[in-house]
Design an enzyme around this catalytic site. Sequence first.
Site, PDB file in Angstrom:
ATOM      1  CG  HIS A   1       2.110  27.409 -20.461  1.00 58.80           C
ATOM      2  ND1 HIS A   1       2.093  26.293 -21.260  1.00 58.80           N
ATOM      3  CD2 HIS A   1       2.930  27.102 -19.417  1.00 58.80           C
ATOM      4  CE1 HIS A   1       2.863  25.357 -20.730  1.00 58.80           C
ATOM      5  NE2 HIS A   1       3.390  25.821 -19.621  1.00 58.80           N
TER       6      HIS A   1
ATOM      7  CG  HIS B   1      10.291  20.764 -14.369  1.00 56.56           C
ATOM      8  ND1 HIS B   1      10.958  21.911 -14.730  1.00 56.56           N
ATOM      9  CD2 HIS B   1       9.000  21.133 -14.188  1.00 56.56           C
ATOM     10  CE1 HIS B   1      10.110  22.927 -14.753  1.00 56.56           C
ATOM     11  NE2 HIS B   1       8.909  22.472 -14.434  1.00 56.56           N
ATOM     12  CD  GLU B   2       5.805  18.926 -13.905  1.00 57.54           C
ATOM     13  OE1 GLU B   2       5.157  19.311 -12.914  1.00 57.54           O
ATOM     14  OE2 GLU B   2       5.976  19.632 -14.906  1.00 57.54           O
TER      15      GLU B   2
END
Length: 745
Positions: free
Chosen positions: A659, A517-518
């Site tokens: 977030h 993902h990263e």
Amino acid sequence: MATIIISFARSLRPSSISKHFLQFHIHPPFFHRASFSSTVDDHNPLLNNFEFPPFDAIEASHVRPGMRALLKKLDGDLVKLEKSVEPSWLKLVEPLEKIKDRLSVVWGAVNHLKAVKDSYEFRSAIEEIQPEKVQFDLNLSQSKPIYNAFKAIRESPDWEGLNDAQKRVVELSIKEAVLSGVSLEDSKRGEFNKIQQELTKLSRKFEENVFDATKKFEKLITNKKEIEGLPDTALGLAAQTASSKGHENATAENGPWMITLDDPSVLSIIQHAKNRTLREEIYRAYVTRASSGELDNTPVIEQMLKLRLEKAKLLGYDNYAELSMATKMATVSKAQELLEKLRSASWNAAVQDMEDLKLFSKSQGAPEADELTHWDIVFWSERLYESKYEINEEELRPYFSLPKIMDGLFSLMKKLFGIDVEPADGSAPVWNADVRFYRIKDSSGEPIAYFYFDPYVRPAEKRGGAWMDEVVARRRVLSGNKTSVRLPIAHMVCNQMPPVGVKPSLMTFHEVKTIFHEFDHALQHMLTKQDEGLVSGIRGIEWDAIELPSQFMENWCYHRDTLMSMARHYETGECLPEDIYQKLLAARTFRAGSISLIHAKLLTRFFPSLKLATVDLELHSKYVPGGSESIYDVDRRVSEKTEVIPPLPEDRFLCSFIHTFAGMYAAGYYSYKWAEVLSADAFSAFEDAGLHDEKAVRETGHRFRETILALGGGKDPLTVFVEFRGREPSPEPLLRHNGLLHSAV
């Protein structure tokens, strides 16, 4: 999933723009320092020339004098620009980019070090200098001469002659100025600026409170029976943590063991500890972090919501959610519509999942079977998963060693995108001995990008989670004949278990997906072909499209050839057994209604992302600060429709929801689901082409690189997606991948 830490202001950086085609030569990054009158620059690494940021030399003591000298110099450059600005690239964009780029690189290095080497000294220095930096940002973004020059370009006869990326540069620059308050009357602009300063301060305080609350909790266990069920890797980490806290003779076998609220430690307890009382204690501690005493984030959240609403109204919006959507693909109503569609498709399945879990736990003799609660769900889900698929994720760790996973990832990158990734350790300074440095080359063998990789958890100094950010962006070098481009550099940060003894870092399948993902986040930054700095890489991309590449890449972890090429036992070299792979594939839709729609970071591992996204939108669109409904009332009200079992009365998870309150996802957490639709549909292009057809996969990968990864913010995301896919996105592939398509019919 993880996040990108890059501010909207940083992402809107104009670059040099030429109407003429140039032949580019590639060079490593290099920064030129203008002469500073202050003597501080002779010994301050923040102000010296460098090819790569001197991460090993930057100390907290450099921040105050270095940043002040830099801001003073850049402020003079801004005044000079405002006096001489003309509506042309040479007289507007190039000098503006010099200012923005230098500040971005230096301030980015400082904040990165705070994230990975946190200390009181770094915090204190940043806290003192940040108001000055924010004020400079405001002066820059609210510059009327610069704003008027961009508007003049848009209104000039030459407008139609600009290419798409150039037009995006102008449009985004105008939008940034408007959203920064350039059009406000002086009195309102002063109020706006005070709000910006306070929001920046509160955001920093929120994150530091979470970090401190997480670090504050420690539980030493001396009786191994209390942690029965924990796998060897978790016991090793707990003993290693205890050793670092002064218990020098701690061992995995005999202890003592230290449990913390860091991600690997919490997850090991919640998933595997047979001790229900311990699971409850850790769960309660986790969901109440930063919610009491001097670290209480409740007043911080309330004040942030109040100020965000005031800011939105100053700019002419009814609420902060509308302001947030000004920089996204969606509207508030479209985001809500998507969340409701996904919620309704998964609700019945989630209810059935809970019934299945109760029946299974009862069959195992669990006394809590009829009253399963939050600290039971993950534990019994793991047992059901193991029973149904005969898979134990912890027992699979030996097949997922970090070195082999990285080799497999890099092989996939060569296959899909025609690039080579090679170690370049020693070529650039690093901030910790565990940090790796890599070089990316294209098919000609020429370097095209670099990146740092910081893989391991360091509870004492490194914030939790996983993320990437830019170090420097691709841009045309503003010197000489301007025919060069500076190569992009990224950093990629994770928090997985470090090597224990002679064992390498052994990963869960979830952690493998996190690295994939990263890395594709980083690839979108590194494989950009945009030379307009404002829209190269991840800059200028609407935030609800930013997760497309990263979530797309996770799909390859389920691709047989990809997984089997890297899933090899770290001692024997034995490949992952075929039956285990087939079970992993079948388990992909396990408890689809409950967990296939869960954000994969541990931070939200126990909480449906639909719930979090909905709460986020509610707080920023309908919540009235100081009204009859508290933030926790909103949380509970939303939970009634998004969680099968209600949250605990004392649940204060919002107090650690970084977030939304310390990241870039305020009124934007829905972006994960929005981008998941895009990413699933993008991967379906490879499925349509044929995943076993290497030629078709390479061709589709090339098209993905030349559109999604190469174009950056040079075109709007929908146009870029259509160029890749040949049509607008459909939610059907996402529902199909999650086994929920029938529920939506």
